[in-house]
Write a protein that holds these residues in place. Structure first.
Motif, PDB file in Angstrom:
ATOM      1  N   TRP A   1     -13.400 -30.356 -20.060  1.00 19.17           N
ATOM      2  CA  TRP A   1     -14.213 -30.237 -18.807  1.00 19.17           C
ATOM      3  C   TRP A   1     -13.169 -29.804 -17.652  1.00 19.17           C
ATOM      4  O   TRP A   1     -13.667 -29.322 -16.749  1.00 19.17           O
ATOM      5  CB  TRP A   1     -14.754 -31.240 -18.325  1.00 19.17           C
ATOM      6  N   TRP A   2     -11.817 -29.634 -17.963  1.00 20.59           N
ATOM      7  CA  TRP A   2     -10.968 -29.296 -17.060  1.00 20.59           C
ATOM      8  C   TRP A   2      -9.895 -27.950 -17.514  1.00 20.59           C
ATOM      9  O   TRP A   2      -9.224 -28.248 -18.746  1.00 20.59           O
ATOM     10  CB  TRP A   2      -9.744 -30.492 -16.867  1.00 20.59           C
ATOM     11  N   GLY A   3     -10.027 -27.175 -17.034  1.00 21.46           N
ATOM     12  CA  GLY A   3      -9.382 -25.840 -17.464  1.00 21.46           C
ATOM     13  C   GLY A   3      -9.783 -24.972 -18.518  1.00 21.46           C
ATOM     14  O   GLY A   3      -9.164 -24.151 -18.877  1.00 21.46           O
ATOM     15  N   GLU A   4     -11.137 -25.349 -19.053  1.00 24.79           N
ATOM     16  CA  GLU A   4     -11.527 -24.339 -19.990  1.00 24.79           C
ATOM     17  C   GLU A   4     -11.796 -22.899 -19.642  1.00 24.79           C
ATOM     18  O   GLU A   4     -11.537 -21.865 -20.549  1.00 24.79           O
ATOM     19  CB  GLU A   4     -12.928 -25.029 -20.648  1.00 24.79           C
ATOM     20  N   ASP A   5     -11.998 -22.538 -18.181  1.00 22.01           N
ATOM     21  CA  ASP A   5     -12.343 -21.369 -17.861  1.00 22.01           C
ATOM     22  C   ASP A   5     -10.817 -20.628 -17.741  1.00 22.01           C
ATOM     23  O   ASP A   5     -11.005 -19.434 -17.788  1.00 22.01           O
ATOM     24  CB  ASP A   5     -12.975 -21.423 -16.424  1.00 22.01           C
ATOM     25  N   ILE A   6      -9.769 -21.338 -17.098  1.00 22.01           N
ATOM     26  CA  ILE A   6      -8.480 -20.722 -16.894  1.00 22.01           C
ATOM     27  C   ILE A   6      -8.103 -20.396 -18.392  1.00 22.01           C
ATOM     28  O   ILE A   6      -7.388 -19.253 -18.525  1.00 22.01           O
ATOM     29  CB  ILE A   6      -7.598 -21.908 -16.180  1.00 22.01           C
ATOM     30  N   ASP A   7      -8.144 -21.319 -19.238  1.00 21.85           N
ATOM     31  CA  ASP A   7      -7.797 -20.728 -20.489  1.00 21.85           C
ATOM     32  C   ASP A   7      -8.341 -19.657 -21.276  1.00 21.85           C
ATOM     33  O   ASP A   7      -7.677 -18.947 -21.819  1.00 21.85           O
ATOM     34  CB  ASP A   7      -8.085 -22.241 -21.556  1.00 21.85           C
ATOM     35  N   MET A   8      -9.600 -19.215 -21.017  1.00 24.47           N
ATOM     36  CA  MET A   8     -10.452 -18.137 -21.355  1.00 24.47           C
ATOM     37  C   MET A   8      -9.672 -16.984 -20.459  1.00 24.47           C
ATOM     38  O   MET A   8      -9.323 -16.110 -21.287  1.00 24.47           O
ATOM     39  CB  MET A   8     -11.807 -18.159 -21.133  1.00 24.47           C
ATOM     40  N   TRP A   9      -9.636 -17.026 -19.278  1.00 21.92           N
ATOM     41  CA  TRP A   9      -9.017 -16.132 -18.662  1.00 21.92           C
ATOM     42  C   TRP A   9      -7.525 -15.678 -19.131  1.00 21.92           C
ATOM     43  O   TRP A   9      -7.191 -14.574 -19.115  1.00 21.92           O
ATOM     44  CB  TRP A   9      -8.800 -16.216 -16.977  1.00 21.92           C
ATOM     45  N   GLY A  10      -6.775 -16.709 -19.093  1.00 18.66           N
ATOM     46  CA  GLY A  10      -5.565 -16.509 -19.920  1.00 18.66           C
ATOM     47  C   GLY A  10      -5.361 -15.692 -21.167  1.00 18.66           C
ATOM     48  O   GLY A  10      -4.585 -15.081 -21.315  1.00 18.66           O
ATOM     49  N   ARG A  11      -6.019 -16.172 -22.005  1.00 22.03           N
ATOM     50  CA  ARG A  11      -6.339 -15.673 -23.297  1.00 22.03           C
ATOM     51  C   ARG A  11      -6.704 -14.091 -23.308  1.00 22.03           C
ATOM     52  O   ARG A  11      -6.256 -13.303 -24.053  1.00 22.03           O
ATOM     53  CB  ARG A  11      -7.325 -16.148 -24.333  1.00 22.03           C
ATOM     54  N   ILE A  12      -7.586 -13.698 -22.392  1.00 25.23           N
ATOM     55  CA  ILE A  12      -8.056 -12.488 -22.092  1.00 25.23           C
ATOM     56  C   ILE A  12      -6.878 -11.692 -21.367  1.00 25.23           C
ATOM     57  O   ILE A  12      -6.369 -10.545 -22.013  1.00 25.23           O
ATOM     58  CB  ILE A  12      -9.297 -12.415 -21.386  1.00 25.23           C
ATOM     59  N   ALA A  13      -6.433 -12.272 -20.596  1.00 25.04           N
ATOM     60  CA  ALA A  13      -4.975 -11.627 -19.834  1.00 25.04           C
ATOM     61  C   ALA A  13      -3.910 -11.132 -20.653  1.00 25.04           C
ATOM     62  O   ALA A  13      -3.001 -10.431 -20.421  1.00 25.04           O
ATOM     63  CB  ALA A  13      -4.647 -12.606 -18.647  1.00 25.04           C
ATOM     64  N   LEU A  14      -3.641 -12.219 -21.797  1.00 18.10           N
ATOM     65  CA  LEU A  14      -2.604 -11.740 -22.597  1.00 18.10           C
ATOM     66  C   LEU A  14      -2.940 -10.433 -23.506  1.00 18.10           C
ATOM     67  O   LEU A  14      -1.884  -9.913 -23.955  1.00 18.10           O
ATOM     68  CB  LEU A  14      -2.721 -12.879 -23.940  1.00 18.10           C
ATOM     69  N   LYS A  15      -4.202  -9.949 -23.468  1.00 13.90           N
ATOM     70  CA  LYS A  15      -4.447  -8.790 -24.312  1.00 13.90           C
ATOM     71  C   LYS A  15      -4.850  -7.589 -23.373  1.00 13.90           C
ATOM     72  O   LYS A  15      -4.825  -6.326 -23.646  1.00 13.90           O
ATOM     73  CB  LYS A  15      -5.340  -9.094 -25.235  1.00 13.90           C
ATOM     74  N   TYR A  16      -5.584  -7.885 -22.243  1.00 12.24           N
ATOM     75  CA  TYR A  16      -6.271  -6.775 -21.336  1.00 12.24           C
ATOM     76  C   TYR A  16      -5.829  -6.918 -19.790  1.00 12.24           C
ATOM     77  O   TYR A  16      -5.617  -8.114 -19.472  1.00 12.24           O
ATOM     78  CB  TYR A  16      -7.541  -6.884 -21.656  1.00 12.24           C
TER      79      TYR A  16
END
Length: 285
Positions: A148-163
């Motif tokens: 419930w903590w940081g799941e959105d930042i994790d998603m943006w980070g995974r996308i930012a590694l590629k796009y």
């Protein structure tokens, strides 16, 4: 509309609408990530936009997102600036060096570098001002569950590694922080941040572009610091104490953690003194 086991009458309100575009999906309470993943999988559009129950879109939000989509079809994420109850634009307090990395309207090529420039961790966008192509979710994978903590930042980070991210500095959403049950104010320790495992695995597999490796590695330490700060405010100093003795953690991060530990101790043990010092009984943030 995904009803994740709500206990109010919101599902009945949704049922009252006679509009074929609105579908109600009921499920037992499983958490925000499961609910979002369910909504993404059920969605029929090529773009997925998020709007949390306590937030608001301005009338021109979707128009702005579609303009970004037309100008930058290869971006992995589309986002706008926003305002809160306390500030008219989250970009207002950014320094000149940081503003140079944020276009009025254009591409953010290094999401991690932008975030590292602001130790206060006041994000330039939040979930309710973000839209992501469904194909990106299918490629990257859904939100990590069990957090419930940081799941959105994790998603943006995974996308930012590629796009790259397409961004507009125009305020097109309202983020209401001062609401009951807001995760922003939930005082409960967490075991860790989902991006830390994601990031370490990406580095190990060589999935991080050489141009951003240094910034990404530092960003992971920044995330560790933010997680430790959260835990201190929730009554658990263990993670913070571990970071304070690590040589690879910046002095500025350590100073912020020490300040948080001290202010939290004063708030907990001397509430009257905290009231006198800070004008209200809250920890420094």
């Amino acid at each position: 509309m995904v009803n994740d086991g709500s206990t109010d009458k919101s599902a009945d309100v949704v049922k009252s609408f006679s509009d074929a575009r609105i579908r109600l999906i009921n499920q037992k309470n499983a958490g925000v990530s499961v609910a979002r993943n369910r909504g993404i999988n059920e969605a029929k559009s090529e773009l997925i936009a998020f709007l949390d129950a306590d937030d608001e879109w301005m009338p021109d939000y979707l128009e702005t997102i579609l303009r970004l989509r037309e100008k930058y079809p290869y971006a992995g994420l589309y986002a706008t600036s926003l305002k809160t109850e306390f500030i008219d634009n989250v970009l207002m307090d950014k320094d000149k060096e940081l503003r140079k990395l944020i276009p009025d309207e254009g591409l953010i090529l290094n999401f991690f570098k932008v975030n590292l420039k602001d130790i206060s961790h006041k994000d330039i966008f939040y979930t309710s001002s973000v839209t992501v192509p469904k194909k990106i979710f299918l490629e990257i994978g859904g939100f990590q569950t069990g957090f419930w903590w940081g799941e959105d930042i994790d998603m943006w980070g995974r996308i930012a590694l590629k796009y790259p991210f397409a961004y507009s500095s125009q305020v097109c959403a309202v983020y209401y922080q001062n609401v009951v049950n807001s995760a922003a104010y939930r005082r409960k320790p967490v075991k860790g941040h989902p991006l830390l495992n994601t990031g370490k695995e990406a580095l190990k597999l060589g999935n991080v572009s050489p141009e951003i490796v240094k910034d990404f590695e530092e960003y992971l330490k920044f995330v560790e610091m933010c997680t430790a700060k959260h835990n201190v405010e929730a009554g658990d100093k263990n993670l913070a104490l571990n970071l304070l003795i690590r040589k690879d953690i910046k002095l500025s991060y350590k100073k912020l953690l020490i300040s948080t530990i001290v202010s939290t101790m004063i708030e907990t043990n001397f509430p009257a003194f905290s009231q006198l010092l800070f004008g209200r009984t809250v920890s420094l943030r």
